[in-house]
Design a protein around this motif. Structure first.
Motif, PDB file in Angstrom:
ATOM      1  N   MET A  82      -5.993  -2.544   3.662  1.00 59.19           N
ATOM      2  CA  MET A  82      -6.409  -1.147   3.588  1.00 59.19           C
ATOM      3  C   MET A  82      -7.253  -0.749   4.797  1.00 59.19           C
ATOM      4  O   MET A  82      -7.066   0.318   5.384  1.00 59.19           O
ATOM      5  CB  MET A  82      -7.163  -0.893   2.285  1.00 59.19           C
ATOM      6  CG  MET A  82      -6.278  -1.038   1.060  1.00 59.19           C
ATOM      7  SD  MET A  82      -7.166  -0.845  -0.485  1.00 59.19           S
ATOM      8  CE  MET A  82      -7.083   0.926  -0.652  1.00 59.19           C
ATOM      9  N   TYR A 138       0.473   5.177   1.190  1.00 61.82           N
ATOM     10  CA  TYR A 138      -0.442   5.985   1.988  1.00 61.82           C
ATOM     11  C   TYR A 138       0.195   7.311   2.346  1.00 61.82           C
ATOM     12  O   TYR A 138       1.414   7.469   2.311  1.00 61.82           O
ATOM     13  CB  TYR A 138      -0.905   5.234   3.241  1.00 61.82           C
ATOM     14  CG  TYR A 138       0.188   4.768   4.174  1.00 61.82           C
ATOM     15  CD1 TYR A 138       0.511   5.494   5.315  1.00 61.82           C
ATOM     16  CD2 TYR A 138       0.885   3.590   3.927  1.00 61.82           C
ATOM     17  CE1 TYR A 138       1.504   5.056   6.190  1.00 61.82           C
ATOM     18  CE2 TYR A 138       1.879   3.152   4.787  1.00 61.82           C
ATOM     19  CZ  TYR A 138       2.186   3.891   5.913  1.00 61.82           C
ATOM     20  OH  TYR A 138       3.164   3.470   6.766  1.00 61.82           O
ATOM     21  N   LEU A 177       0.838  -1.198   0.000  1.00 62.17           N
ATOM     22  CA  LEU A 177       0.000   0.000   0.000  1.00 62.17           C
ATOM     23  C   LEU A 177       0.870   1.244   0.000  1.00 62.17           C
ATOM     24  O   LEU A 177       1.932   1.267   0.619  1.00 62.17           O
ATOM     25  CB  LEU A 177      -0.900   0.037   1.240  1.00 62.17           C
ATOM     26  CG  LEU A 177      -1.867  -1.122   1.454  1.00 62.17           C
ATOM     27  CD1 LEU A 177      -2.679  -0.887   2.726  1.00 62.17           C
ATOM     28  CD2 LEU A 177      -2.778  -1.321   0.258  1.00 62.17           C
ATOM     29  N   VAL A 230      -5.062   6.305   0.974  1.00 63.28           N
ATOM     30  CA  VAL A 230      -4.523   4.932   0.936  1.00 63.28           C
ATOM     31  C   VAL A 230      -4.815   4.379  -0.451  1.00 63.28           C
ATOM     32  O   VAL A 230      -5.944   4.488  -0.935  1.00 63.28           O
ATOM     33  CB  VAL A 230      -5.210   4.017   1.977  1.00 63.28           C
ATOM     34  CG1 VAL A 230      -4.622   2.614   1.903  1.00 63.28           C
ATOM     35  CG2 VAL A 230      -5.086   4.567   3.364  1.00 63.28           C
TER      36      VAL A 230
END
Length: 197
Positions: free
Chosen positions: A149, A122, A120, A133
């Motif tokens: 997430m 972010y 991810l 995100v």
């Protein structure tokens, strides 16, 4: 279950009528209905797993929660971070995710072949709030992607990043979630080494 019973009964009636034995359907139908009245339907699989795959949520929690229904452990707002580097700050974020979701974190060494590796990207604002995100890398495992997430979103807010790490009033980071077959995860910044085969 009533709909299923009705459909089975209708199908049985059609089949029996073709053979001229309509009278026997009512007795068979009553027997079927009484047998089915004690059966409860299984809850629908909302895990995002492939059909026929074991439900990873069931082995970790009771009920059939989906990643969007996870209840985060309520944590007090964190103190401002004293991290000296981006890696140290990422470890603080990972520790907050772990503290928010202890039952979803694998406490031992991850298995040799992981179910999913989710990356991810972010963005954390100067006040520690999470502003964005996005999935940077996945393997098509929707359940793992959503759980990663959601775990990050619900662990927010995070410690205010040190001013020296912030660029343009925000801090952009990427992190990797490592998922075992049972749906539990570790975050790479503080993960244990994987077990050897």
């Amino acid at each position: 279950m009533a709909v299923l019973t009705k459909r089975l009964l209708q199908a049985g009636q059609q089949q029996v009528q073709r053979h001229g034995r309509t009278a026997s359907v009512s007795a068979a139908g009553l027997l079927l209905m009484s047998a089915c009245s004690t059966i409860t339907e299984a809850p629908p699989d909302r895990s995002g797993s492939a059909p026929g795959a074991a439900n990873p949520i069931a082995s970790v929690s009771s009920g059939s929660a989906s990643p969007t229904e996870l209840a985060a452990k309520s944590l007090p707002p964190p103190a401002p971070s004293q991290a000296a580097s981006i890696d140290a700050y990422k470890r603080e974020v990972a520790q907050r995710v772990y503290a928010s979701f202890p039952s979803y974190v694998y406490q031992e060494q991850p298995q040799p072949l992981l179910r999913a590796v989710i990356v991810l990207r972010y963005v954390i604002n100067a006040d520690g709030s999470l502003s964005r995100v996005e999935l940077l890398r996945g393997n098509g495992d929707r359940f793992a992607e959503q759980r990663a997430m959601q775990s990050l979103r619900q662990a927010a807010p995070f410690a205010k990043p040190p001013a020296k790490l912030i660029r343009g009033a925000r801090l952009e980071l990427s992190e990797t979630w490592l998922f075992n077959d049972d749906g539990r995860f570790q975050v790479r910044s503080i993960a244990l080494p994987q077990r050897a085969e």
